[in-house]
Design a protein around this motif. Structure first.
Motif, PDB file in Angstrom:
ATOM      1  N   ARG A  22      10.462 -11.416 -17.763  1.00 55.95           N
ATOM      2  CA  ARG A  22      11.517 -10.409 -17.746  1.00 55.95           C
ATOM      3  C   ARG A  22      11.980 -10.219 -16.313  1.00 55.95           C
ATOM      4  O   ARG A  22      11.188  -9.949 -15.424  1.00 55.95           O
ATOM      5  N   VAL A  54      11.389  -0.146 -14.996  1.00 53.03           N
ATOM      6  CA  VAL A  54      10.462  -1.247 -14.804  1.00 53.03           C
ATOM      7  C   VAL A  54       9.053  -0.765 -15.092  1.00 53.03           C
ATOM      8  O   VAL A  54       8.765   0.444 -15.079  1.00 53.03           O
ATOM      9  N   ALA A  55       8.167  -1.697 -15.343  1.00 54.61           N
ATOM     10  CA  ALA A  55       6.762  -1.377 -15.574  1.00 54.61           C
ATOM     11  C   ALA A  55       6.013  -1.342 -14.246  1.00 54.61           C
ATOM     12  O   ALA A  55       6.472  -1.872 -13.229  1.00 54.61           O
ATOM     13  N   GLU A  58       5.576  -4.489 -11.838  1.00 56.44           N
ATOM     14  CA  GLU A  58       6.650  -5.450 -12.107  1.00 56.44           C
ATOM     15  C   GLU A  58       7.611  -5.472 -10.916  1.00 56.44           C
ATOM     16  O   GLU A  58       7.797  -4.468 -10.222  1.00 56.44           O
ATOM     17  N   TRP A 135       2.701  -3.642 -16.145  1.00 53.79           N
ATOM     18  CA  TRP A 135       3.481  -4.775 -16.625  1.00 53.79           C
ATOM     19  C   TRP A 135       2.584  -5.672 -17.473  1.00 53.79           C
ATOM     20  O   TRP A 135       1.449  -5.969 -17.112  1.00 53.79           O
ATOM     21  N   THR A 136       3.080  -6.091 -18.614  1.00 52.20           N
ATOM     22  CA  THR A 136       2.330  -7.000 -19.486  1.00 52.20           C
ATOM     23  C   THR A 136       3.183  -8.224 -19.793  1.00 52.20           C
ATOM     24  O   THR A 136       4.417  -8.139 -19.858  1.00 52.20           O
ATOM     25  N   THR A 137       2.509  -9.354 -19.973  1.00 51.24           N
ATOM     26  CA  THR A 137       3.198 -10.571 -20.408  1.00 51.24           C
ATOM     27  C   THR A 137       2.449 -11.130 -21.602  1.00 51.24           C
ATOM     28  O   THR A 137       1.223 -11.293 -21.574  1.00 51.24           O
ATOM     29  N   HIS A 149      -1.159  -6.705 -16.132  1.00 51.65           N
ATOM     30  CA  HIS A 149      -1.195  -7.005 -14.709  1.00 51.65           C
ATOM     31  C   HIS A 149      -1.868  -5.888 -13.934  1.00 51.65           C
ATOM     32  O   HIS A 149      -1.822  -4.715 -14.325  1.00 51.65           O
ATOM     33  N   GLU A 260       3.658 -14.200 -13.369  1.00 45.73           N
ATOM     34  CA  GLU A 260       3.764 -13.952 -14.811  1.00 45.73           C
ATOM     35  C   GLU A 260       2.453 -14.244 -15.522  1.00 45.73           C
ATOM     36  O   GLU A 260       2.085 -13.572 -16.484  1.00 45.73           O
TER      37      GLU A 260
END
Length: 582
Positions: A22, A54-55, A58, A135-137, A149, A260
């Motif tokens: 993202r 935003v997270a 991130e 933030w996660t992926t 993250h 990421e």
């Protein structure tokens, strides 16, 4: 505001689309920006951007369209200030060509950050709303799960030095390999082809994006979370100020892809093998021939600009921390001058420009300890890694440099040919476990692994062993940042090479074979202990026993049966009655 979904891999990258990246991007272009406020006299434009969401951790990126001036644009930086309550973060924006500047910000605290920016006579402001969740992926975690993250890596001193993420969790760097500047450089420049070969290996030549992404995915699948990326002054023009944008944009893409996937990257700023002026792909071992001579007191303005640009461009990724220099001590290089310049200038410039205060490493140990602001020491040799009781800095082994075979055979651990030889697999595993029990916060697999050739089974096994080691370390009931080298726990035992422990809680010992089955004697306090012998090549528990020590007020000696050890084994002794410390 532009919010778009970008594929995990750029065109030509790996075809396996496990997750998406993202990208949050704001564009501020003077009068053409989203909302326009009245411009005061003498100011070309004041812009107010729409809020961005935003997270935590991130990367938020603000894009500013500037104006042409007589100055070299690589010496002009956007000055941005992000504020949350009483916290203020100053971030530089870097020039990225076509009169475009970019500001990258990776927030470490949730909340509504208000920011202002200035570039010459242009100004702007806006808001970044940062959520409380990290933030996660998707698809980047263990076994293809979701990765949460953890943020930048910071060094904290408690008498020996530890590495922790922004969320407070301990950091352990399991490095897959280092990447030379030529790996991510262009395939050719001025008719010169980027095709250098050394010792039968193309570890220091151009790699396609597809080649890199395939290896990155493999490393992540094996459980590794580290890379080292060298700048070596290669993307810097001969004027010492301008940058080759094609070169550093590839570095951007690779760093973003690592970020990421939760892969932490050490970026090396200076080293003896830096680019020679007038040659796009050649290094010189004469520092006076480098684009910038870090081993001399000259070119300070250019060197400050170099550090400022590198931090502005790459520091906004939460997976980046710095290696100020690789091999400060090298024949023909003025070590004393480098240490003086680093103490007085290089680390000061880093500290002034890095808004997050991330870890800063240097090699070798003695030289790292001579620079006050260096927080991570990098040992050069790692067959034996002593951990002196006076050490106050975290330690990371980011390159294996010893001989795997008898001295003089040429089987050095960093060579591509060595890692591809099955008989040397245990050499790498032993070096990494030695690093851990001696107090390190990370170690690497192989430096000169040639990605232009398919990895054979031996090379894959080395990477898998390091990944298993990292998973075992992170699964321990006591966080590894609470464990210190312990020279008194194991009293007697054949093949014992080191122990790392939190006394009364957890003891992790490494043994190298061949050793016949027998006994080891350990010293423990009172408690209810589980002792497990583990095979580091598979993670399998070979045997386990339980031991109850009544309260006596003194330490006691305990004998444990030990299995036959053909190559190596790990002994983990955990006091199940102690409070879990993570």
């Amino acid at each position: 505001m532009l919010v778009r979904q970008a594929p995990r891999h750029p065109p030509g990258g790996s075809p396996r689309p496990r997750r998406a990246l993202r990208l949050i991007e704001f564009v501020a272009a003077g009068l053409a920006s989203t909302l326009l406020a009245c411009a005061p006299e003498g100011v070309v434009g004041v812009t107010t951007e729409l809020p961005a969401d935003v997270a935590l951790y991130e990367t938020f990126e603000l894009v500013v369209q500037g104006h042409r001036t007589r100055d070299n644009p690589f010496t002009r930086f956007v000055e941005a200030v992000f504020e949350l309550d009483d916290r203020e973060i100053r971030v530089d924006g870097f020039y990225d060509g076509d009169l475009t500047w970019r500001v990258r910000f990776a927030p470490e605290l949730p909340g509504e950050w208000h920011y202002t920016w200035r570039l010459g006579d242009q100004r702007g402001s806006g808001v970044v709303r940062v959520g409380s969740e990290p933030w996660t992926t998707r698809g980047a975690g263990p076994d293809g799960g979701t990765l949460r993250h953890r943020g930048h890596v910071h060094a904290q001193g408690d008498g020996r030095g530890v590495l922790v993420h922004a969320d407070g969790s301990p950091h352990y760097w399991a490095g897959a390999k280092w990447l030379s500047a030529k790996n991510y450089g262009p395939p050719e420049r001025a008719g010169v082809v980027n095709e250098r070969e050394e010792d039968g290996s193309r570890h220091d030549a151009y790699y396609s994006d597809a080649t890199f992404y395939e290896f990155l995915d493999l490393a992540v699948d094996y459980g590794l979370n580290g890379m080292l990326l060298k700048l070596g002054l290669y993307p810097l023009a001969d004027d010492g100020v301008s940058w080759d944008l094609e070169w550093v944009r590839r570095a951007d893409r690779w760093l973003a892809a690592m970020n990421e996937r939760g892969v932490y990257c050490q970026i090396t700023l200076f080293e003896p093998w830096s680019r020679r002026r007038g040659a796009p792909f050649e290094y010189s071992l004469d520092s006076s021939a480098h684009v910038l001579d870090a081993w001399s007191p000259g070119q300070r303005a250019e060197k400050e600009n170099y550090i400022r640009y590198a931090v502005a461009r790459f520091g906004g990724y939460s997976n980046v921390y710095w290696e100020l220099a690789n091999r400060i001590r090298h024949p023909g290089f003025d070590e004393r001058t480098f240490l003086d310049e680093a103490s007085a200038h290089y680390t000061r410039w880093l500290g002034e420009r890095d808004p997050y205060g991330v870890a800063v490493a240097a090699s070798d140990v003695d030289q790292a300890r001579s620079i006050p602001e260096v927080t991570v020491e990098v040992p050069r040799t790692n067959t034996h890694l002593p951990a002196p009781p006076d050490v106050q800095r975290a330690r990371v082994v980011n390159e294996l440099v010893h001989d795997c075979g008898p001295v003089g055979t040429g089987a050095r651990a960093y060579l591509d040919a060595t890692i591809r030889t099955p008989t040397y697999r245990s050499c790498y595993r032993s070096a990494n476990w030695l690093a851990f029990v001696s107090g390190a916060y990370g170690s690497a697999a192989a430096s000169w692994l040639d990605l232009s050739r398919p990895l054979n089974g031996a090379a894959r096994a080395v990477l898998q062993d390091l990944g298993r080691m990292k998973r075992l370390i992170e699964s321990l009931p006591v966080g590894h940042h609470y464990l210190a080298p312990d020279g008194r726990h194991l009293v007697m035992g054949q093949g014992h090479l080191g122990t790392r422990s939190r006394s009364g809680h957890l003891y992790v010992s490494y043994f190298r074979g061949p050793v016949p089955a027998g006994e080891v004697t350990v010293e423990l306090t009172e408690g209810r202990y589980l002792a497990q012998w583990i095979d580091p090549t598979s993670g399998e528990v070979l045997s386990e026993t339980r031991h109850l020590l009544r309260r006596t007020g003194e330490r006691a000696f305990v004998s444990l049966e030990s299995p036959r050890i053909d190559e190596d084994a790990v002994l983990v002794i955990h006091n199940e009655a102690a409070i879990v410390v993570r």
